[in-house]
Design a protein around this motif. Structure first.
Motif, mmCIF file in Angstrom:
data_model
loop_
_atom_site.group_PDB
_atom_site.id
_atom_site.type_symbol
_atom_site.label_atom_id
_atom_site.label_comp_id
_atom_site.label_asym_id
_atom_site.label_seq_id
_atom_site.Cartn_x
_atom_site.Cartn_y
_atom_site.Cartn_z
ATOM 1 N N ASP A 17 -34.651 35.791 -21.800
ATOM 2 C CA ASP A 17 -34.272 34.563 -22.500
ATOM 3 C C ASP A 17 -32.754 34.408 -22.537
ATOM 4 O O ASP A 17 -32.179 34.092 -23.556
ATOM 5 N N SER A 50 -38.713 25.668 -26.121
ATOM 6 C CA SER A 50 -39.250 26.056 -24.807
ATOM 7 C C SER A 50 -38.376 27.045 -24.056
ATOM 8 O O SER A 50 -38.722 27.439 -22.957
ATOM 9 N N ARG A 53 -33.996 26.012 -19.521
ATOM 10 C CA ARG A 53 -34.453 25.027 -18.542
ATOM 11 C C ARG A 53 -33.454 24.921 -17.418
ATOM 12 O O ARG A 53 -32.248 24.960 -17.645
ATOM 13 N N TYR A 91 -42.507 20.000 -11.960
ATOM 14 C CA TYR A 91 -42.223 20.983 -13.009
ATOM 15 C C TYR A 91 -42.936 22.293 -12.706
ATOM 16 O O TYR A 91 -44.073 22.281 -12.245
ATOM 17 N N ARG A 93 -42.946 26.682 -14.332
ATOM 18 C CA ARG A 93 -42.366 27.729 -15.177
ATOM 19 C C ARG A 93 -42.309 28.977 -14.319
ATOM 20 O O ARG A 93 -43.322 29.462 -13.852
ATOM 21 N N GLU A 95 -40.849 32.815 -14.294
ATOM 22 C CA GLU A 95 -40.310 33.919 -15.096
ATOM 23 C C GLU A 95 -39.781 33.438 -16.445
ATOM 24 O O GLU A 95 -38.642 33.697 -16.807
ATOM 25 N N SER A 96 -40.556 32.714 -17.156
ATOM 26 C CA SER A 96 -40.279 32.175 -18.490
ATOM 27 C C SER A 96 -39.204 31.091 -18.508
ATOM 28 O O SER A 96 -38.764 30.674 -19.570
ATOM 29 N N VAL A 97 -38.773 30.598 -17.361
ATOM 30 C CA VAL A 97 -37.765 29.528 -17.292
ATOM 31 C C VAL A 97 -38.449 28.271 -16.762
ATOM 32 O O VAL A 97 -39.114 28.303 -15.722
ATOM 33 N N GLU A 98 -38.292 27.161 -17.482
ATOM 34 C CA GLU A 98 -38.839 25.890 -17.018
ATOM 35 C C GLU A 98 -37.913 25.353 -15.938
ATOM 36 O O GLU A 98 -36.711 25.163 -16.169
ATOM 37 N N ARG A 100 -37.322 22.229 -13.248
ATOM 38 C CA ARG A 100 -37.712 20.854 -12.957
ATOM 39 C C ARG A 100 -36.878 20.352 -11.792
ATOM 40 O O ARG A 100 -35.667 20.555 -11.757
#
Length: 162
Positions: A17, A50, A53, A91, A93, A95-98, A100
Motif C-alpha cells: 500500500d 480503495s 490508483r 479497469y 486491479r 497487486e492491490s493497485v487499481e 485504469r
C-alpha cells in the motif's frame, strides 16, 4: 534455561500500500506495451477506501495502447458516447493497485479500434459556397483609396486653432 538476550523482530511481508509499489505496478504494465502504445500521461494517486490508483491516459493517436492494456490484463473495454467523442475505459486491479486506462477518441477512430466498418454517418459533401450578399470592392475603387493614409497636422489645427 537460557533466555534470549536480544529481541527478535518478526519478518513482515512487504507492504503493497505504498506509492513505490503503485509506481512499480505502473512501470510493469507500461513495459509490456509497444513503443507506439504507451500512454502520454500516468497519474498515481491514493484514495482512502480503495488504496492506490494508477491512471494511464492514452491520446487518440495511441489509443491502441488502451486495447493492448485491456488484453494484457484480460478485461473488457467499456465505451461511452459523450458530446466530445467516444470515451473508452478499462479497469483492473493488479497487486492491490487499481489500474485504469482511458482514451477519448472520435467515432471513426473508435470504429477502427473496434474493427467495425466506418461510422454510420459518411463524410458529408462540402457545402457549396454561398455568394456573399455584398460583393467585395477592389481596394483601388474603395473609399480607402481616396483618403490619405497620413493626415498632415498644421499649426492651426495642432494648437486647437488659437
Amino acid at each position: 534455561m537460557e533466555q534470549a538476550t536480544e529481541t527478535t523482530t518478526p519478518i513482515a511481508p512487504p507492504r503493497t500500500d505504498t506509492f513505490a509499489h503503485a509506481h512499480t505496478v505502473a512501470g510493469a504494465v507500461i513495459s509490456y506495451l509497444g513503443t507506439d502504445e504507451v500512454p502520454f500521461a500516468v497519474e498515481i494517486e491514493e484514495d482512502f477506501p480503495s488504496g492506490w490508483r494508477v491512471h494511464l491516459k492514452f491520446r487518440e493517436t495511441r489509443a491502441a495502447g488502451l486495447l493492448a492494456f485491456a488484453a494484457l490484463v484480460d478485461v473488457p473495454v467499456t465505451r461511452a458516447t459523450t458530446e466530445f467523442g467516444i470515451h473508452l475505459d478499462a479497469y483492473a486491479r493488479i497487486e492491490s493497485v487499481e489500474v485504469r486506462g482511458s482514451a477519448l477518441v472520435s467515432p471513426p477512430i473508435a470504429a477502427q479500434l473496434e474493427h467495425q466498418p466506418g461510422s454510420a454517418e459518411p463524410n458529408p459533401e462540402p457545402a457549396a459556397e454561398e455568394t456573399p450578399a455584398v460583393q467585395p470592392v477592389p481596394l483601388g475603387a474603395s473609399v480607402l483609396a481616396t483618403v490619405p493614409a497620413i493626415t498632415p497636422v498644421t499649426g492651426d489645427t495642432a494648437d486647437g486653432g488659437q
